[in-house]
Every structure is written in structure tokens, then in C-alpha cells.
Design a protein around this motif. Structure first.
Motif, PDB file in Angstrom:
ATOM      1  N   SER A 132     -14.764 -18.344  52.213  1.00  0.00           N
ATOM      2  CA  SER A 132     -14.879 -18.003  53.467  1.00  0.00           C
ATOM      3  C   SER A 132     -16.176 -16.971  53.404  1.00  0.00           C
ATOM      4  O   SER A 132     -16.916 -16.673  52.333  1.00  0.00           O
ATOM      5  N   THR A 133     -16.829 -16.701  54.689  1.00  0.00           N
ATOM      6  CA  THR A 133     -17.962 -16.005  54.723  1.00  0.00           C
ATOM      7  C   THR A 133     -17.897 -14.674  55.539  1.00  0.00           C
ATOM      8  O   THR A 133     -16.741 -14.672  56.512  1.00  0.00           O
ATOM      9  N   VAL A 134     -18.541 -13.610  55.445  1.00  0.00           N
ATOM     10  CA  VAL A 134     -18.395 -12.588  56.315  1.00  0.00           C
ATOM     11  C   VAL A 134     -18.887 -12.693  57.464  1.00  0.00           C
ATOM     12  O   VAL A 134     -19.945 -12.824  57.763  1.00  0.00           O
ATOM     13  N   ARG A 135     -17.896 -12.284  58.458  1.00  0.00           N
ATOM     14  CA  ARG A 135     -18.433 -12.188  59.725  1.00  0.00           C
ATOM     15  C   ARG A 135     -18.828 -11.064  60.342  1.00  0.00           C
ATOM     16  O   ARG A 135     -19.880 -10.936  61.065  1.00  0.00           O
ATOM     17  N   HIS A 136     -18.040 -10.079  59.993  1.00  0.00           N
ATOM     18  CA  HIS A 136     -18.725  -8.403  60.153  1.00  0.00           C
ATOM     19  C   HIS A 136     -17.876  -7.369  59.386  1.00  0.00           C
ATOM     20  O   HIS A 136     -16.807  -7.851  59.190  1.00  0.00           O
ATOM     21  N   LEU A 137     -18.358  -6.214  59.276  1.00  0.00           N
ATOM     22  CA  LEU A 137     -17.930  -5.238  58.560  1.00  0.00           C
ATOM     23  C   LEU A 137     -17.934  -3.994  59.525  1.00  0.00           C
ATOM     24  O   LEU A 137     -19.004  -3.482  59.967  1.00  0.00           O
ATOM     25  N   GLU A 138     -16.746  -3.743  59.974  1.00  0.00           N
ATOM     26  CA  GLU A 138     -16.687  -2.469  60.895  1.00  0.00           C
ATOM     27  C   GLU A 138     -16.485  -1.002  60.018  1.00  0.00           C
ATOM     28  O   GLU A 138     -15.685  -1.159  59.198  1.00  0.00           O
ATOM     29  N   VAL A 139     -17.311  -0.086  60.365  1.00  0.00           N
ATOM     30  CA  VAL A 139     -17.139   1.100  59.659  1.00  0.00           C
ATOM     31  C   VAL A 139     -16.639   2.320  60.624  1.00  0.00           C
ATOM     32  O   VAL A 139     -17.400   2.507  61.525  1.00  0.00           O
ATOM     33  N   VAL A 140     -15.395   2.870  60.355  1.00  0.00           N
ATOM     34  CA  VAL A 140     -14.815   3.586  61.195  1.00  0.00           C
ATOM     35  C   VAL A 140     -14.887   5.060  60.850  1.00  0.00           C
ATOM     36  O   VAL A 140     -14.215   5.301  59.498  1.00  0.00           O
ATOM     37  N   GLN A 141     -15.186   5.983  61.253  1.00  0.00           N
ATOM     38  CA  GLN A 141     -15.085   7.575  60.830  1.00  0.00           C
ATOM     39  C   GLN A 141     -13.678   8.033  61.430  1.00  0.00           C
ATOM     40  O   GLN A 141     -13.844   8.109  62.419  1.00  0.00           O
ATOM     41  N   LEU A 142     -12.895   8.179  60.248  1.00  0.00           N
ATOM     42  CA  LEU A 142     -11.670   8.780  60.686  1.00  0.00           C
ATOM     43  C   LEU A 142     -11.479  10.315  60.844  1.00  0.00           C
ATOM     44  O   LEU A 142     -11.136  10.949  61.482  1.00  0.00           O
ATOM     45  N   THR A 143     -12.212  10.998  59.639  1.00  0.00           N
ATOM     46  CA  THR A 143     -12.557  12.340  59.469  1.00  0.00           C
ATOM     47  C   THR A 143     -14.089  12.546  59.078  1.00  0.00           C
ATOM     48  O   THR A 143     -14.793  11.515  58.790  1.00  0.00           O
ATOM     49  N   LEU A 147     -13.501   7.346  55.894  1.00  0.00           N
ATOM     50  CA  LEU A 147     -13.980   6.220  56.560  1.00  0.00           C
ATOM     51  C   LEU A 147     -13.187   5.115  56.552  1.00  0.00           C
ATOM     52  O   LEU A 147     -12.240   5.192  55.465  1.00  0.00           O
ATOM     53  N   MET A 148     -12.869   4.356  57.592  1.00  0.00           N
ATOM     54  CA  MET A 148     -12.174   3.153  57.216  1.00  0.00           C
ATOM     55  C   MET A 148     -12.997   1.763  57.165  1.00  0.00           C
ATOM     56  O   MET A 148     -13.653   1.750  58.368  1.00  0.00           O
ATOM     57  N   ARG A 161      -9.603  -1.074  54.419  1.00  0.00           N
ATOM     58  CA  ARG A 161      -9.667  -0.250  53.272  1.00  0.00           C
ATOM     59  C   ARG A 161      -9.987   1.224  53.758  1.00  0.00           C
ATOM     60  O   ARG A 161     -10.961   1.421  54.496  1.00  0.00           O
ATOM     61  N   MET A 162      -9.138   2.238  53.225  1.00  0.00           N
ATOM     62  CA  MET A 162      -9.577   3.592  53.594  1.00  0.00           C
ATOM     63  C   MET A 162     -10.452   4.242  52.594  1.00  0.00           C
ATOM     64  O   MET A 162     -10.055   3.872  51.313  1.00  0.00           O
ATOM     65  N   VAL A 163     -11.314   4.840  52.778  1.00  0.00           N
ATOM     66  CA  VAL A 163     -12.358   5.384  51.638  1.00  0.00           C
ATOM     67  C   VAL A 163     -12.356   6.994  51.767  1.00  0.00           C
ATOM     68  O   VAL A 163     -13.019   7.418  52.946  1.00  0.00           O
ATOM     69  N   ASP A 164     -11.964   7.709  50.861  1.00  0.00           N
ATOM     70  CA  ASP A 164     -12.420   9.306  50.775  1.00  0.00           C
ATOM     71  C   ASP A 164     -13.810   9.461  50.194  1.00  0.00           C
ATOM     72  O   ASP A 164     -13.949   9.096  49.050  1.00  0.00           O
ATOM     73  N   LEU A 165     -14.741   9.950  50.766  1.00  0.00           N
ATOM     74  CA  LEU A 165     -16.158   9.795  50.401  1.00  0.00           C
ATOM     75  C   LEU A 165     -16.403  11.165  49.290  1.00  0.00           C
ATOM     76  O   LEU A 165     -17.243  11.114  48.621  1.00  0.00           O
ATOM     77  N   ARG A 176     -25.716   4.327  60.540  1.00  0.00           N
ATOM     78  CA  ARG A 176     -26.890   3.630  59.522  1.00  0.00           C
ATOM     79  C   ARG A 176     -26.212   3.240  58.286  1.00  0.00           C
ATOM     80  O   ARG A 176     -26.433   2.124  57.945  1.00  0.00           O
ATOM     81  N   LEU A 177     -24.915   3.588  57.768  1.00  0.00           N
ATOM     82  CA  LEU A 177     -24.187   2.647  56.751  1.00  0.00           C
ATOM     83  C   LEU A 177     -23.698   1.559  57.476  1.00  0.00           C
ATOM     84  O   LEU A 177     -23.904   0.471  56.725  1.00  0.00           O
ATOM     85  N   ARG A 178     -23.277   1.367  58.542  1.00  0.00           N
ATOM     86  CA  ARG A 178     -22.735   0.315  59.196  1.00  0.00           C
ATOM     87  C   ARG A 178     -23.792  -0.783  59.363  1.00  0.00           C
ATOM     88  O   ARG A 178     -23.745  -1.930  58.910  1.00  0.00           O
ATOM     89  N   SER A 179     -24.798  -0.473  59.785  1.00  0.00           N
ATOM     90  CA  SER A 179     -26.106  -1.501  59.762  1.00  0.00           C
ATOM     91  C   SER A 179     -26.616  -1.903  58.492  1.00  0.00           C
ATOM     92  O   SER A 179     -26.940  -2.910  58.249  1.00  0.00           O
TER      93      SER A 179
END
Length: 339
Positions: A132-143, A147-148, A161-165, A176-179
Motif C-alpha cells: 500500500s501507499t500513503v494517501r494522507h495523514l490527518e493530524v487532529v488536536q484533541l487537547t 493529538l490523534m 493512533r492517539m499520541v500524548d505529547l 505545521r506538523l500536518r504539512s
């Protein structure tokens, strides 16, 4: 028609009649049912020649003949031009698959459809991540500090994936992280994508370096993880309708189908999109499947991401089965490409 063409027409008639009646086929039946324009004596001579070549055989003492694996092979090779499904069948396939809500639903519906269309056992392999190839990565700020990540591949797979920063980021940082991450990942095969993600912390701005390091660690796990290859199986009960086709070996066939590794090997041959592969009887690697035939194809949005197919007795309607497998794979590929 010349002698060779006429003999093939006789073989075709024997295959067609034996598949539909399950009874050995005699010369009289061929003359009565198939308009070959030759006498019964000529057909008997042709049958003797076909038998000598090992293309048909006489089971016990019956007067009729049945195709051998070699006979089916010649028949399949000569009818390799897959006859298309009827317009009504194509529309039914399309509307049934287009109603699917997500990848799981698409694959479950494909298996149900294939089992219904062919009256055999249908198998579909989940898209393998490696191709498979990557189509898109969405970065969503939960708090502010959580991030998700939502990774979407061209095969329709979605990983979250949930990520505690461990530190607070602003909306602007998240953009900026998303792009930055999408710039490195989009369009990359998963193996290359994980290598590029590993490089990201080196080029990240100092104030975001720790965050990028945390995100890249989580992403590498997501990209490299290979969960057990999953299969969807349907229509197993169809085999029990034709126990006579598996003398003493139906249980072996069913056991082989339960072995994921065996089935994945069957589908691994199908690597070229649009090309139907047929394995007949002893052409199957697994001894448990020496009384079965496997019709398979690769599917995907342009590139092959997995295999699908049908397992049934060697006495199967090959042109119809090949057409069904071909059509379902094509529609699944189109759905994945459009998602």
C-alpha cells in the motif's frame, strides 16, 4: 473445421455436458445436443483420440467419458478470453458493492457476491500493508497536549493512533506538523514511508523537535506493523452440495481452507491486476487440494494490494467462474480507487 478444431469442439461438448449433468458423456449425447455436423462414428473416433492424449477418461465401466485435469487445462487455456457477465449481472454486482460503508464491508460483500455468483467457496485477502501507499495523514488536536493521527492508505485501510505529547502545542504547530509529515509521506510505499519518517526529527524546527520525535516513533510502529494477514471466507457450505466431486477428500479440502497459510499461498499467485489465474487439481501445491480448482485474481486501485478467488471442484463452470472473479475484482478496485 479441421480435425484438431473438431476434436476441441468434442472436448468442449464433454466439458459443458459433464459440468451441467455430472454424468459421463457418450458420443450419442454429443451428436444429439451439440450441432457439430458430423456422425456418431466420427465423434467416437475423436473421443478415442482425446482419450489417448489423456484429455478425457472413462470412469469405471460406463460408456461415457469425463474430462481429466489435463482436459480441463486445455479447455481453460483455449477459453482464456474471459466472457463478460451479462449487463444485468454487472449492474447487480455494482449496486451491491457500491452500498458498502467501509473496507471491511466491501470485502465482506465481495465474498458473499462471489459465493452466490459461482456457487463455490469464495476467499478475499485483506489489502497487504507492504504494497500500500500513503494517501494522507490527518493530524487532529484533541487537547493542547494530545493529538490523534489518522493514516489513510490507497487500499482504503485506516489506522488511528492517539499520541500524548508531554507538552502543549498550538493550532498553528499542529498545522505545521500536518504539512511536514504529509510532505514526507504522501505517495510513498509504506516501507519507504517509515524510513522517511525516521529522518523527520533531524530536519524539524528546534521548538518542535521533541514533538516530531514522539510522533515519528508512533508512526513508524503504525507503518511497519504487519498484523496477521486477514482473510474473509464465504460459501463453504457450497462445497457440501457436491460431495460426489470430492471422493473421500471433502474433509481435506475443508481443512486446507481453514489453514490461512495455504489459502494465502493460493492467492499469492495473483499479482497482475486483471489477469485471472486458474489452478486445476494437482497443479495446486497443497496435496489436500488435488481434487479442487482455484480461480484467483489480484485486486486493487491500479496496483494489486491483495488477492481474491474461488475454490471449487475441478468439475466447475470455468468461463462463468472466471467472469465472476474478474468482474468483482474490477469493481472492488474501482471502489478503492474512488475512496
Amino acid at each position: 473445421m479441421n480435425a484438431d478444431e473438431r476434436r476441441f469442439a468434442v472436448l468442449q461438448a464433454i466439458v459443458a455436458d459433464y459440468v451441467s449433468t455430472q454424468e459421463p458423456v457418450g458420443s450419442k449425447a454429443i451428436v444429439d445436443r451439440h450441432n457439430l455436423g458430423v456422425s456418431s462414428a466420427t465423434v467416437r473416433n475423436d473421443m478415442a483420440a482425446l482419450e489417448e492424449e489423456g484429455l478425457i477418461a472413462q470412469p469405471h465401466t460406463s460408456a461415457g467419458r469425463i474430462p481429466t485435469d489435463k482436459g480441463y487445462r486445455l479447455f481453460v487455456d483455449r477459453v482464456a478470453q474471459v466472457k463478460p457477465l451479462s449487463k444485468a449481472e454487472r449492474q447487480a454486482v455494482q449496486s451491491f458493492l457500491e452500498g458498502a460503508t467501509d473496507l471491511d464491508d466491501v470485502l465482506r460483500r465481495s465474498v458473499r457476491l462471489l459465493a452466490q455468483l459461482t456457487r463455490q467457496v469464495a476467499v478475499v485477502q485483506y489489502p497487504t500493508l507492504t504494497r500500500s501507499t500513503v494517501r494522507h495523514l490527518e493530524v487532529v488536536q484533541l487537547t493542547p497536549a494530545r493529538l490523534m493521527l489518522v493514516l489513510i492508505t490507497d487500499s482504503g485501510r485506516v489506522d488511528q493512533r492517539m499520541v500524548d505529547l508531554g507538552q502543549v502545542v498550538t493550532d498553528e504547530d499542529t498545522a505545521r506538523l500536518r504539512s511536514m509529515i504529509n510532505g514526507a509521506l504522501v505517495g510513498q510505499r509504506l516501507a519507504e514511508a517509515s524510513a522517511r519518517v525516521a529522518e523527520l526529527p533531524n530536519s524539524a524546527p528546534a521548538e518542535l523537535r521533541d514533538v516530531v520525535l514522539t510522533l515519528s516513533t508512533v508512526l513508524i510502529e503504525t507503518l511497519v506493523e504487519h498484523p496477521e494477514e486477514r482473510l474473509v471466507l464465504g460459501g463453504t457450505a457450497n462445497l457440501t452440495r457436491s460431495t460426489a466431486d470430492f471422493p473421500g477428500s471433502l474433509r481435506q479440502v475443508l481443512e486446507a481452507l481453514e489453514e490461512q497459510v495455504v489459502v494465502l499461498k493460493l492467492l499469492a499467485a495473483a499479482r497482475e491486476p486483471g489477469l485471472v489465474t486458474v489452478r486445476i487439481g494437482e497443479e495446486n501445491e497443497s496435496a489436500d487440494l488435488h481434487t479442487a480448482s482455484v480461480v484467483s485474481i489480484g485486486y486493487g486501485p491500479g496496483t494489486v494490494v491483495g488477492g481474491m478467488g474461488v475454490v471449487g471442484p475441478t468439475r466447475m463452470d470455468y468461463p462463468g467462474t472466471m467472469a465472476a472473479v474478474h468482474a468483482v475484482a474490477r469493481y472492488v478496485g474501482e471502489i478503492l480507487a474512488g475512496r
